[in-house]
Enzyme design. Sequence first.
Site, PDB file in Angstrom:
ATOM      1  N   GLY A 397       0.825  -1.202   0.000  1.00 10.29           N
ATOM      2  CA  GLY A 397       0.000   0.000   0.000  1.00 10.29           C
ATOM      3  C   GLY A 397       0.856   1.248   0.000  1.00 10.29           C
ATOM      4  O   GLY A 397       2.040   1.223   0.337  1.00 10.29           O
ATOM      5  N   GLY A 399       0.646   5.656   0.888  1.00  9.19           N
ATOM      6  CA  GLY A 399      -0.109   6.714   1.544  1.00  9.19           C
ATOM      7  C   GLY A 399       0.701   7.978   1.662  1.00  9.19           C
ATOM      8  O   GLY A 399       1.801   8.100   1.116  1.00  9.19           O
ATOM      9  N   GLY A 400       0.166   8.919   2.407  1.00  5.79           N
ATOM     10  CA  GLY A 400       0.834  10.199   2.559  1.00  5.79           C
ATOM     11  C   GLY A 400       2.140  10.097   3.303  1.00  5.79           C
ATOM     12  O   GLY A 400       3.035  10.922   3.120  1.00  5.79           O
ATOM     13  N   GLY A 402       4.208   7.306   3.290  1.00  5.52           N
ATOM     14  CA  GLY A 402       5.209   6.495   2.617  1.00  5.52           C
ATOM     15  C   GLY A 402       4.598   5.269   1.967  1.00  5.52           C
ATOM     16  O   GLY A 402       3.382   5.165   1.802  1.00  5.52           O
ATOM     17  N   THR A 403       5.470   4.328   1.591  1.00  6.69           N
ATOM     18  CA  THR A 403       5.071   3.104   0.902  1.00  6.69           C
ATOM     19  C   THR A 403       5.390   1.902   1.783  1.00  6.69           C
ATOM     20  O   THR A 403       6.452   1.841   2.389  1.00  6.69           O
ATOM     21  CB  THR A 403       5.811   2.974  -0.441  1.00  6.69           C
ATOM     22  OG1 THR A 403       5.586   4.151  -1.218  1.00  6.69           O
ATOM     23  CG2 THR A 403       5.329   1.760  -1.213  1.00  6.69           C
ATOM     24  N   VAL A 404       4.460   0.942   1.831  1.00  8.00           N
ATOM     25  CA  VAL A 404       4.631  -0.258   2.648  1.00  8.00           C
ATOM     26  C   VAL A 404       4.874  -1.453   1.728  1.00  8.00           C
ATOM     27  O   VAL A 404       4.123  -1.677   0.779  1.00  8.00           O
ATOM     28  CB  VAL A 404       3.398  -0.517   3.538  1.00  8.00           C
ATOM     29  CG1 VAL A 404       3.617  -1.763   4.401  1.00  8.00           C
ATOM     30  CG2 VAL A 404       3.127   0.690   4.432  1.00  8.00           C
ATOM     31  N   LYS A 418       7.924  -0.297   6.054  1.00  3.68           N
ATOM     32  CA  LYS A 418       7.396   1.012   5.671  1.00  3.68           C
ATOM     33  C   LYS A 418       8.546   1.951   5.347  1.00  3.68           C
ATOM     34  O   LYS A 418       9.359   2.283   6.213  1.00  3.68           O
ATOM     35  CB  LYS A 418       6.536   1.594   6.792  1.00  3.68           C
ATOM     36  CG  LYS A 418       5.901   2.933   6.410  1.00  3.68           C
ATOM     37  CD  LYS A 418       4.942   3.427   7.476  1.00  3.68           C
ATOM     38  CE  LYS A 418       4.292   4.745   7.068  1.00  3.68           C
ATOM     39  NZ  LYS A 418       3.351   5.233   8.085  1.00  3.68           N
ATOM     40  N   ASP A 515      -4.969   9.483  13.543  1.00  8.26           N
ATOM     41  CA  ASP A 515      -5.414   9.139  12.183  1.00  8.26           C
ATOM     42  C   ASP A 515      -6.232   7.851  12.213  1.00  8.26           C
ATOM     43  O   ASP A 515      -5.991   6.923  11.455  1.00  8.26           O
ATOM     44  CB  ASP A 515      -4.209   8.980  11.255  1.00  8.26           C
ATOM     45  CG  ASP A 515      -4.605   9.057   9.778  1.00  8.26           C
ATOM     46  OD1 ASP A 515      -5.703   9.571   9.485  1.00  8.26           O
ATOM     47  OD2 ASP A 515      -3.819   8.607   8.922  1.00  8.26           O
TER      48      ASP A 515
END
Length: 720
Positions: A397, A399-400, A402-404, A418, A515
């Site tokens: 995935g 997101g704002g 970073g990348t996992v 991450k 969040d």
Amino acid sequence: MGVDVKRFLVVMLLLRICEYAAASTFPLALRNCSDHCGNVSVPYPFGIGKGCYKNKWFEIVCKSSSDQQPILLLPRIRRAVTSFNLGDPFSISVYNKFYIQSPLKHSGCPNRDGYSSSSLNLKGSPFFISENNKFTAVGCNNKAFMNVTGLQIVGCETTCGNEIRSYKGANTSCVGYKCCQMTIPPLLQLQVFDATVEKLEPNKQGCQVAFLTQFTLSGSLFTPPELMEYSEYTTIELEWRLDLSYMTSKRVLCKGNTFFEDSYQCSCHNGYEGNPYIPGGCQDIDECRDPHLNKCGKRKCVNVLGSYRCEKTWPAILSGTLSSGLLLLIFGMWLLCKANRKRKVAKQKRKFFQRNGGLLLQQQTSFLHGSVNRTKVFSSNDLENATDRFNASRILGQGGQGTVYKGMLEDGMIVAVKKSKALKEENLEEFINEIILLSQINHRNVVKILGCCLETEVPILVYEFIPNRNLFDHLHNPSEDFPMSWEVRLCIACEVADALSYLHSAVSIPIYHRDVKSTNILLDEKHRAKVSDFGISRSVAIDDTHLTTIVQGTIGYVDPEYLQSNHFTGKSDVYSFGVLLIELLTGEKPVSLLRRQEVRMLGAYFLEAMRNDRLHEILDARIKEECDREEVLAVAKLARRCLSLNSEHRPTMRDVFIELDRMQSKRKGTQSQAQNGEEHAHIQIAMPESMSLSYSSPNIVVENSSFSLDTKPLMPHKTQ
């Protein structure tokens, strides 16, 4: 017609003679013996004249003829010899073949009635029929057999029918149209031969011909079958055998014959040429006399017995030395560059490690004296190997923050890696504090952080891997494998509330998630909820009531009071959790452009429905029929309290958990653990004594985005 036949036979003889007519310097015959009869070379053990042949079987009579070309006769078998195979001086080829004339077998041919016998009997001689010969039949309506002591061992048929004539190549090869050929079975070493011809159809007339020959009648050697009835002879390849066991030496190679005891066939070894049957007949080949016989090229060729060697000249030696030196220089430079590049990479890793707070992490973990779990520090190589160099196919995935990536450590453990996008230097100290704090959290409904890597430009975090997607996917992209029933939804809500309550109140230093949303709720293999993504979560000193930070979060979940005041409290997480409860109740997304502008936010949409007593209308159709209406109403009222615009009117996460746990326990027919007073154990998060947390209070900053308010978090920093 007779002239054409003679021309054909002459061509066949010349082809055989020319094949072995190359001039040779080695002796063919014994000393003082003739080695030629006309244009044909006669090698020993054959010989012309008394004392020039091995024995009577090898005696050659050179008889003059009217056409000025002498005829070579073998009196013991009463056949004329056409040529001898002298072998290839540059390979180990067996030197034991010669060729004789043999009459054709005719039947029903008016012009050749006098030539009807084709039999050959070599019994008692050292000769036998070579398996290189082919049995051939010619004519229409022909059925021919090769006979050996009364047994038919090979046969074929010919016809002039149109069905075979149409076959490709029928007019240029022996495939059954007027002509056919069969090979002799190998390893028979026959000494007797005869042919039999019959008519395929007795009532039809025609000329039938059969014979044995070493030629394959195809291509340039193909003779029209009509001409064969006028032919008298063809040629047969014979081989011989002798008792020559004493002949084997370094120059001569003799191999035994399988079928005849004490019988050998000999040849010269590689590098020698000559007649292996004459003592001293195999002589060394000077490969240096002809560039085509050696592979020295520009090097000096030196002939040796049976071979040659190539010696380097001074220019070649100098050239080779320079070439080797140049290669060594290039190889040395490559090793130097590789070592320099490795040193630069190591230096850069050390630089990143220090810049990303590696020394600070080591210092702070040393204060803990092993009383708590130490944060594991991974090397960049460990994580590159685990993620196949962060291959795009491993992405779980984005997101704002970073990348996992999905990865597998050396011990086989599956993890989530991450890779953050960026981190400001002034926030590094707070980042390290958060890693230490989060690594000590141990709750069944919180994704555990396993460690970090500080050798990269931006720090990398390593979490436990949760395999079963997130809550958002299960709600909005349902699958038959895992139906989202009301019971499951209530259980997930209770587990998430338990985790947030633990973070808010069951640890010595409260942690606000900041969040809370369905995409940050992961489900494990047992569909247990796990709160994840603490990318913007923050801890707060125990005597503080709120954080003052840049506004961050996800539209649809963000507390309106937080947007106005910049003050984030535990009640802000409660608001986000209230939106999550509504998402579980309705199956709707937190923001939808399909709804009216004033109710595009799920919270507003829900509150309007509650005011108008339309809760049943907005419930998810998947749970309408099977849900307990009292439970749904109780959860809806709890969600409405969580969405109160005044944070003081909202319940705490502890209160929310107690309420949901009571509902779930009642549903299961047991008493709530919270009712029994079994509270969470108060977890002491150890921090270095020299560290205290304070927070700055910047102005509100909201990203210009229609769906996300993700910005870089303001980290707590060390006070002086």
